[in-house]
Design a protein around this motif. Structure first.
Motif, PDB file in Angstrom:
ATOM      1  N   LYS B  45       0.838  -1.207   0.000  1.00  0.00           N
ATOM      2  CA  LYS B  45       0.000   0.000   0.000  1.00  0.00           C
ATOM      3  C   LYS B  45       0.877   1.262   0.000  1.00  0.00           C
ATOM      4  CE  LYS B  45      -4.493  -0.292  -0.149  1.00  0.00           C
ATOM      5  NZ  LYS B  45      -4.624  -1.164  -1.206  1.00  0.00           N
ATOM      6  N   LEU B 101       0.873  -6.176  -7.525  1.00  0.00           N
ATOM      7  CA  LEU B 101       1.321  -6.419  -6.149  1.00  0.00           C
ATOM      8  C   LEU B 101       0.128  -6.505  -5.210  1.00  0.00           C
ATOM      9  CD1 LEU B 101       4.414  -4.033  -5.809  1.00  0.00           C
ATOM     10  CD2 LEU B 101       4.439  -6.515  -6.025  1.00  0.00           C
ATOM     11  N   ASP B 102      -0.868  -5.633  -5.421  1.00  0.00           N
ATOM     12  CA  ASP B 102      -1.966  -5.530  -4.455  1.00  0.00           C
ATOM     13  C   ASP B 102      -3.063  -6.558  -4.718  1.00  0.00           C
ATOM     14  OD1 ASP B 102      -3.816  -4.747  -2.616  1.00  0.00           O
ATOM     15  OD2 ASP B 102      -3.818  -2.633  -3.122  1.00  0.00           O
ATOM     16  N   ILE B 103      -3.821  -6.400  -5.788  1.00  0.00           N
ATOM     17  CA  ILE B 103      -5.012  -7.240  -5.989  1.00  0.00           C
ATOM     18  C   ILE B 103      -4.684  -8.585  -6.639  1.00  0.00           C
ATOM     19  CG2 ILE B 103      -7.355  -7.300  -6.924  1.00  0.00           C
ATOM     20  CD1 ILE B 103      -7.010  -5.129  -4.859  1.00  0.00           C
ATOM     21  N   ARG B 104      -3.993  -8.577  -7.780  1.00  0.00           N
ATOM     22  CA  ARG B 104      -3.513  -9.778  -8.481  1.00  0.00           C
ATOM     23  C   ARG B 104      -4.600 -10.630  -9.131  1.00  0.00           C
ATOM     24  NH1 ARG B 104       1.222 -12.106  -4.453  1.00  0.00           N
ATOM     25  NH2 ARG B 104       1.808 -10.073  -3.621  1.00  0.00           N
ATOM     26  N   ARG B 108     -11.288  -9.949  -9.702  1.00  0.00           N
ATOM     27  CA  ARG B 108     -11.539  -8.896  -8.713  1.00  0.00           C
ATOM     28  C   ARG B 108     -11.136  -7.531  -9.242  1.00  0.00           C
ATOM     29  NH1 ARG B 108      -9.516  -8.018  -2.909  1.00  0.00           N
ATOM     30  NH2 ARG B 108     -10.107  -5.893  -3.444  1.00  0.00           N
ATOM     31  N   LYS B 115     -17.142  -1.480 -10.004  1.00  0.00           N
ATOM     32  CA  LYS B 115     -17.994  -1.321  -8.823  1.00  0.00           C
ATOM     33  C   LYS B 115     -17.539  -0.216  -7.870  1.00  0.00           C
ATOM     34  CE  LYS B 115     -20.054  -4.395  -5.407  1.00  0.00           C
ATOM     35  NZ  LYS B 115     -19.896  -5.682  -4.744  1.00  0.00           N
ATOM     36  N   ARG B 116     -16.234   0.032  -7.828  1.00  0.00           N
ATOM     37  CA  ARG B 116     -15.730   0.995  -6.835  1.00  0.00           C
ATOM     38  C   ARG B 116     -15.541   2.353  -7.489  1.00  0.00           C
ATOM     39  NH1 ARG B 116     -17.064  -2.479  -3.164  1.00  0.00           N
ATOM     40  NH2 ARG B 116     -16.359  -4.532  -3.828  1.00  0.00           N
ATOM     41  N   TYR B 118     -14.128   5.141  -6.781  1.00  0.00           N
ATOM     42  CA  TYR B 118     -12.834   5.829  -6.831  1.00  0.00           C
ATOM     43  C   TYR B 118     -11.871   5.143  -7.790  1.00  0.00           C
ATOM     44  CZ  TYR B 118     -10.001   2.717  -3.766  1.00  0.00           C
ATOM     45  OH  TYR B 118      -9.287   1.681  -3.234  1.00  0.00           O
ATOM     46  N   MET B 168     -11.447  10.688  -2.965  1.00  0.00           N
ATOM     47  CA  MET B 168     -12.455   9.656  -2.729  1.00  0.00           C
ATOM     48  C   MET B 168     -11.931   8.466  -1.944  1.00  0.00           C
ATOM     49  SD  MET B 168     -14.406   9.527  -6.377  1.00  0.00           S
ATOM     50  CE  MET B 168     -15.705   8.365  -5.964  1.00  0.00           C
ATOM     51  N   LEU B 169     -10.614   8.276  -1.914  1.00  0.00           N
ATOM     52  CA  LEU B 169     -10.137   7.037  -1.307  1.00  0.00           C
ATOM     53  C   LEU B 169      -9.781   7.201   0.167  1.00  0.00           C
ATOM     54  CD1 LEU B 169      -6.765   6.570  -0.907  1.00  0.00           C
ATOM     55  CD2 LEU B 169      -6.866   6.902  -3.360  1.00  0.00           C
ATOM     56  N   VAL B 170      -9.677   8.439   0.663  1.00  0.00           N
ATOM     57  CA  VAL B 170      -9.298   8.594   2.073  1.00  0.00           C
ATOM     58  C   VAL B 170     -10.528   8.502   2.963  1.00  0.00           C
ATOM     59  CG1 VAL B 170      -7.276   9.969   1.531  1.00  0.00           C
ATOM     60  CG2 VAL B 170      -9.433  11.127   2.066  1.00  0.00           C
ATOM     61  N   LYS B 171     -10.282   8.212   4.229  1.00  0.00           N
ATOM     62  CA  LYS B 171     -11.345   8.146   5.224  1.00  0.00           C
ATOM     63  C   LYS B 171     -11.419   9.481   5.959  1.00  0.00           C
ATOM     64  CE  LYS B 171     -11.049   4.606   8.052  1.00  0.00           C
ATOM     65  NZ  LYS B 171     -10.096   3.907   8.919  1.00  0.00           N
ATOM     66  N   GLY B 172     -12.639   9.937   6.191  1.00  0.00           N
ATOM     67  CA  GLY B 172     -12.824  11.185   6.932  1.00  0.00           C
ATOM     68  C   GLY B 172     -12.417  12.389   6.090  1.00  0.00           C
TER      69      GLY B 172
END
Lengths: 307, 201
Positions: B45, B101-104, B108, B115-116, B118, B168-172
């Motif tokens: 990440k 590296l992340d999803i692979r 998905r 679907k997402r 962001y 869009m991807l951060v929280k708060g």
């Protein structure tokens, strides 16, 4: 003529790398706790628990350097960087609402007569990363029994310390401070629900929620509120910080559930921290793998609705 | 402008291809940190975010070049195409870190893109940058004539999508993505104002 010097040491006598790395890690840990220079602090001597997972815990270094504790900033490294200035002694927890013996309880008082247990729990963050943490603590129900929950109480509300001068993240309106969390009373009384005061048999590092925090291992990490100063028993569902900030994304229950996605990302898989640059995601388990113990709490509930 | 002159004189001695020589350095550095524990307990990440943020900085820099010449007299226009190409390179690396590296998991990845929001927004930005990267060579500039400039105005929506993707991807309510988005909107607002002024003149 001087005799030729020989010795009988072999490679087997060399300190194994794992052993000296561990010592380094302990020294690093002691530095993080601010105890170097003084007398070495004794371990908490927590007893083992049958509720512990046998998975390998993450390293102390990982668990104390990768944290979400927005009171100190939104970066994962901010808590480790800024939490050192937090004063955790003296510390008192105000217990009020529908209890028989309300009042301000000092931390020593809360811990009096309590047997500390080591609880090695899986932790699943709502951001889809996870860890295995050797917490030290005691069951929340022991404290609730001691203060006497009135029969009309149905929920337990928790509040984090509000002290912007020591918690720089509270100067920004990332959330509506102070941080608040809550549990249904049966969730709070569950034996898996603990108040933790230590990590790796040492007093809780500030960045992990010193000196006392909640740990509810079958819920997303943000439910496990840190640095608690108030516990209130109520008969109505209490407001909770993330739910107030974004009710569509963060429900009151927030049980770990691979089938109910966060609106912005999938919750089907997670990445265990500490695995390096090529570590693969692993499947997320229902109730974070604690379904056998807790699924009955939610029988008959639509978990997609009460997420 | 008295500082602009020496700066411009010094810049004249720097060939644009120098940008391409230094461009991979941050990427190699981040990757090295990731391999050696320098990116912390969750390096995937961290790498993904570092590459994405660097790409966004370069995209903002591309938008800042014309205002910098207008308001400060500093002329970086010679370097703009190279900075843009490097920005695309970092967007592509950011995307690759997410894919490989992340999803692979291809199923998905596709589901996430659809679907997402962001991720949809981020991918849309990447798609807009693709034709720009493909036509970033001299041959295309000559062949396309005025059409090249028109096509490359796709930079504007692409950068905006990048800023929105970050927010869009951060929280708060976090500061950094709001600052980036404000800078992007200000730089785009200048174009809009210049256009209106030209239209009225």
């Amino acid at each position: 003529m001087a005799p030729r010097w020989t010795n009988d040491l072999t490679w087997a006598d060399v300190t194994p790398k794992a052993a000296f790395m561990n010592r380094r890690q302990m020294i690093a840990g002691a530095t993080a706790l601010g105890v170097t220079g003084g007398p070495a602090r004794a371990g908490l001597n927590a007893v083992e628990s049958r509720y512990s997972t046998d998975a390998d815990p993450n390293s102390f270094a990982d668990l104390t350097s990768y944290n979400n504790f927005y009171e100190f900033g939104t970066g994962k490294g901010d808590p480790a960087e800024y939490a050192g200035q937090l004063t955790t002694d003296p510390w008192a927890v105000k217990i009020d609402g529908m209890v028989e013996r309300p009042g301000s309880y000092g931390l020593e008082d809360i811990l009096k007569g309590v047997t500390l247990e080591e609880r090695i729990y899986r932790l699943r963050c709502v951001e889809a990363w996870s860890a295995v943490v050797p917490w030290v603590g005691f069951e929340l129900r022991r404290l609730l029994d001691r203060v006497g929950v009135q029969p009309s109480a149905k929920y337990v509300a928790f509040e984090t310390l509000l002290r912007p001068e020591e918690m720089p993240g509270q100067k920004y309106p990332v959330l509506d401070w102070p941080y608040r969390e809550g549990l249904r009373l049966d969730e709070a009384m569950h034996p898996l629900t603990i108040l933790a005061t230590g990590l790796y048999d040492e007093p809780m590092p500030n960045q992990n929620g010193a000196p006392i925090r909640l740990v509810v291992p079958w819920k997303y990490g943000f439910k496990s509120i840190k640095s608690i100063v108030r516990i209130t028993l109520t008969d109505s569902q209490p407001p909770t910080a993330w739910n107030m900030a974004n009710p569509r994304e963060y429900g009151f229950y927030s049980n770990v559930n691979p089938e109910v996605d966060h609106p912005r990302w999938s919750q089907a898989t997670e990445r265990r921290i500490g695995g390096g640059l090529f570590s693969a995601r692993i499947p997320t388990q229902m109730f974070n793998g604690y379904g056998d113990q807790v699924a009955a709490l939610y029988s008959g509930m639509d978990l997609a609705k009460f997420f | 402008m008295n500082i602009a002159r020496p700066v411009n004189d010094a810049l004249r001695r720097v060939p644009p291809w120098a940008i391409y020589i230094v461009a991979p350095v941050p990427a190699i550095w981040y990757f090295w940190l990731g391999l050696t524990g320098g990116l912390g307990a969750e390096p995937i990440k961290a790498l993904e975010h570092a590459l994405g943020l660097f790409a966004l900085k370069l995209l903002v820099a591309v938008l800042a070049i014309t205002p910098l010449r207008r308001f400060a007299g500093i002329n970086l226009v010679r370097f703009r195409r190279a900075v843009g190409v490097v920005a695309f390179f970092y967007v592509a690396l950011h995307l690759s870190a997410w894919l490989f590296l992340d999803i692979r998991d291809p199923a998905r990845i596709w589901a996430d893109i659809l679907k997402r929001p962001y991720i949809t927004v981020g991918m849309a930005g990447f798609v807009l940058l693709l034709p720009l990267a493909l036509t970033s060579n001299d041959w295309s500039v000559r062949r396309m004539g005025p059409g090249w400039r028109r096509l490359h105005r796709l930079t504007y929506p692409a950068v905006l999508l990048g800023g929105v993707h970050y927010l869009m991807l951060v929280k708060g309510w976090q500061m950094a993505p709001l600052v980036y988005l404000a800078a992007i909107l200000a730089l785009l607002g200048l174009r809009w104002r210049w256009r209106r002024r030209r239209a009225m003149a």
